[in-house]
Design a protein around this motif. Sequence first.
Motif, PDB file in Angstrom:
ATOM      1  N   ARG A   1       5.695 -23.323  35.357  1.00  8.85           N
ATOM      2  CA  ARG A   1       6.666 -23.337  34.473  1.00  8.85           C
ATOM      3  C   ARG A   1       6.236 -23.540  32.902  1.00  8.85           C
ATOM      4  O   ARG A   1       6.713 -22.674  32.130  1.00  8.85           O
ATOM      5  CB  ARG A   1       7.468 -24.701  34.718  1.00  8.85           C
ATOM      6  N   ASN A   2       5.136 -24.085  32.556  1.00 10.45           N
ATOM      7  CA  ASN A   2       4.649 -24.000  31.149  1.00 10.45           C
ATOM      8  C   ASN A   2       4.111 -22.453  30.826  1.00 10.45           C
ATOM      9  O   ASN A   2       4.398 -22.072  29.819  1.00 10.45           O
ATOM     10  CB  ASN A   2       3.285 -24.992  31.200  1.00 10.45           C
ATOM     11  N   ALA A   3       3.540 -21.808  31.969  1.00 11.73           N
ATOM     12  CA  ALA A   3       3.213 -20.378  31.550  1.00 11.73           C
ATOM     13  C   ALA A   3       4.224 -19.534  31.231  1.00 11.73           C
ATOM     14  O   ALA A   3       4.565 -18.701  30.425  1.00 11.73           O
ATOM     15  CB  ALA A   3       2.304 -20.139  32.805  1.00 11.73           C
ATOM     16  N   VAL A   4       5.348 -19.816  32.270  1.00 11.97           N
ATOM     17  CA  VAL A   4       6.551 -19.141  31.931  1.00 11.97           C
ATOM     18  C   VAL A   4       7.215 -19.345  30.933  1.00 11.97           C
ATOM     19  O   VAL A   4       7.979 -18.298  29.973  1.00 11.97           O
ATOM     20  CB  VAL A   4       7.585 -19.388  33.406  1.00 11.97           C
ATOM     21  N   GLU A   5       7.266 -20.534  30.451  1.00  9.76           N
ATOM     22  CA  GLU A   5       8.013 -20.926  29.104  1.00  9.76           C
ATOM     23  C   GLU A   5       7.062 -20.415  27.961  1.00  9.76           C
ATOM     24  O   GLU A   5       7.770 -20.113  26.817  1.00  9.76           O
ATOM     25  CB  GLU A   5       8.276 -22.202  29.036  1.00  9.76           C
ATOM     26  N   ALA A   6       5.796 -20.365  27.990  1.00 11.55           N
ATOM     27  CA  ALA A   6       5.259 -19.747  26.883  1.00 11.55           C
ATOM     28  C   ALA A   6       5.014 -18.274  26.705  1.00 11.55           C
ATOM     29  O   ALA A   6       4.945 -17.832  25.705  1.00 11.55           O
ATOM     30  CB  ALA A   6       3.505 -20.296  27.178  1.00 11.55           C
ATOM     31  N   ALA A   7       5.230 -17.566  27.990  1.00 19.18           N
ATOM     32  CA  ALA A   7       5.391 -16.023  27.810  1.00 19.18           C
ATOM     33  C   ALA A   7       6.545 -15.765  26.942  1.00 19.18           C
ATOM     34  O   ALA A   7       7.469 -16.185  27.115  1.00 19.18           O
ATOM     35  CB  ALA A   7       5.250 -15.777  29.400  1.00 19.18           C
ATOM     36  N   PRO A   8       6.300 -14.534  26.352  1.00 19.44           N
ATOM     37  CA  PRO A   8       7.269 -13.871  25.458  1.00 19.44           C
ATOM     38  C   PRO A   8       8.565 -13.273  26.344  1.00 19.44           C
ATOM     39  O   PRO A   8       8.320 -13.108  27.726  1.00 19.44           O
ATOM     40  CB  PRO A   8       6.687 -12.793  24.869  1.00 19.44           C
ATOM     41  N   ALA A   9       9.723 -13.394  25.854  1.00 18.28           N
ATOM     42  CA  ALA A   9      10.890 -13.095  26.341  1.00 18.28           C
ATOM     43  C   ALA A   9      10.901 -11.592  27.115  1.00 18.28           C
ATOM     44  O   ALA A   9      11.157 -11.173  28.145  1.00 18.28           O
ATOM     45  CB  ALA A   9      12.296 -13.128  25.557  1.00 18.28           C
ATOM     46  N   GLU A  10      10.345 -10.508  26.205  1.00 17.41           N
ATOM     47  CA  GLU A  10      10.129  -9.233  26.572  1.00 17.41           C
ATOM     48  C   GLU A  10       8.694  -9.110  26.514  1.00 17.41           C
ATOM     49  O   GLU A  10       7.695  -9.240  25.859  1.00 17.41           O
ATOM     50  CB  GLU A  10      10.665  -8.443  25.489  1.00 17.41           C
ATOM     51  N   GLY A  11       8.226  -8.295  27.758  1.00 23.88           N
ATOM     52  CA  GLY A  11       6.675  -8.207  28.148  1.00 23.88           C
ATOM     53  C   GLY A  11       6.009  -9.308  28.684  1.00 23.88           C
ATOM     54  O   GLY A  11       4.883  -9.257  28.605  1.00 23.88           O
ATOM     55  N   GLY A  12       6.839 -10.281  29.007  1.00 22.43           N
ATOM     56  CA  GLY A  12       6.145 -11.721  29.465  1.00 22.43           C
ATOM     57  C   GLY A  12       5.472 -11.390  30.733  1.00 22.43           C
ATOM     58  O   GLY A  12       5.924 -10.738  31.607  1.00 22.43           O
ATOM     59  N   LEU A  13       4.121 -11.945  30.908  1.00 21.65           N
ATOM     60  CA  LEU A  13       3.346 -11.674  32.278  1.00 21.65           C
ATOM     61  C   LEU A  13       2.508 -12.997  32.468  1.00 21.65           C
ATOM     62  O   LEU A  13       1.943 -13.414  31.800  1.00 21.65           O
ATOM     63  CB  LEU A  13       2.515 -10.553  31.908  1.00 21.65           C
ATOM     64  N   VAL A  14       2.941 -13.280  33.791  1.00 18.63           N
ATOM     65  CA  VAL A  14       2.216 -14.590  34.429  1.00 18.63           C
ATOM     66  C   VAL A  14       1.666 -14.134  35.683  1.00 18.63           C
ATOM     67  O   VAL A  14       2.257 -13.708  36.550  1.00 18.63           O
ATOM     68  CB  VAL A  14       3.299 -15.760  34.462  1.00 18.63           C
ATOM     69  N   ARG A  15       0.385 -14.529  35.776  1.00 16.95           N
ATOM     70  CA  ARG A  15      -0.384 -14.297  37.114  1.00 16.95           C
ATOM     71  C   ARG A  15      -1.022 -15.629  37.670  1.00 16.95           C
ATOM     72  O   ARG A  15      -1.118 -16.526  36.851  1.00 16.95           O
ATOM     73  CB  ARG A  15      -1.480 -13.205  36.839  1.00 16.95           C
TER      74      ARG A  15
END
Length: 433
Positions: free
Chosen positions: A342-356
């Motif tokens: 959840r922290n990673a998803v919230e930190a990722a940019p709205a466009e081009g966000g990438l979480v692995r």
Amino acid sequence: MPRFEARVLYGGLLIAAPALLALVGVLTFGLPGARWIVPSALAVLALTAWVARWQYRRVIHPMYTLSSLIEALRQGDYSLRGTRGSVLGDMTDDVNRLAERLQRERLEFEESSYLLSKTLAALDSAVFVFDESRCLRLVNPAGQQLLNAEKHRLFGASAAELGLAALLDAPPIQTITRAFPGRTGRFEVRHAPLRSGGRGGRLLVVNDVGRVLREEERQAWQRLLRVLGHEVNNSLAPIQSMADTLATLAARDPLPDDWREDFRTGLDVIGKRAGALARFLAGYSSLARLPSPNMRDVDLAQLAKKAAHLQQRCPVQVEDGEALRVQADPDQIEQALINLLRNAVEAAPAEGGLVRVRWRREDARALIEVIDNGPGPPRSDNLFVPFFTTKPGGSGIGLALVRQIAEAHEGGVSLVARKDARGALARIWLPVG
């Protein structure tokens, strides 16, 4: 040295013996050519006396000097030096170098002893050194305070007289609760063998862990109360202000035409702030009442995929890894992964966000990593402190709960900036087996 001097004089007599015999023969029997023999004998005697004196100055005096140097070394005086210019010059140089080395080693020993005494005096732990008969030979100020006695009263006393014999007979490392003459509490006791001068001894260290724990507990409560006070005041201040405004409005007679709208807005503000405060306290309760983990055999790949599918704001890429199973509480580990994702998803940019998310085995531990391409973690040492947050509206519970879960599983967690690109790298590790 007198024996060597006698040998030198004896050698001089042997040299002068022929001349003395010739002189006695001339005087006794009147041998022919006496007028030449007497001056020759006298010359030989004079030469012998000169050689004996030269030998004394060249050999005997340097030997006395060398003897004085060695005696000074034996007495511990390393400041004397001999001079060259005699037949024993090389030996004098060796003695001078030996004196310089001994003087340097004494200086280093004195400096080391001074440093050791200062270090022992600065330690909070009580340090005792016993000889092979268990008599006290060294104690630091903390040890004196622990036994509530002066050094001269403790020195030479046996471990039994000091009440420390049971500690020396116990296991090398133990934690006990005990009352000493100078302090009562919980102590960590360690002892180990020593050798000095070819004789055995014993080192005993007593550390008051209770005082350290109490100090840590006090600081933790202070941090907690500061955060709680800040959050509660942030909610109570607008509630109190709005309640005063509504009370003033209700006291007006007649009521204004828009009083219903004002009351509705005011009550809405009070309700939202009260709800935020309730959620904050609920998060605190969940952190404080975390149950002990119920260990089971867990497939990390399945657990990571399940947690990743719960994120809807940004798709989470699950990298294939090796089959890895650990003994853990699946519900708690899943909750920890959900918080990190959840922290990673919230930190990722709205466009081009990438979480692995990925996992692997590293020595005797299983390592799970969550990577994002957001701005990276804030530069702070309080990321895992309960109720600390840098996000607007954040509770500061997520990372603290993750660390508490990881440590309950004898693992750990970290959050650092990525080295290969922009973003953050969160790791949680658990023991394998």
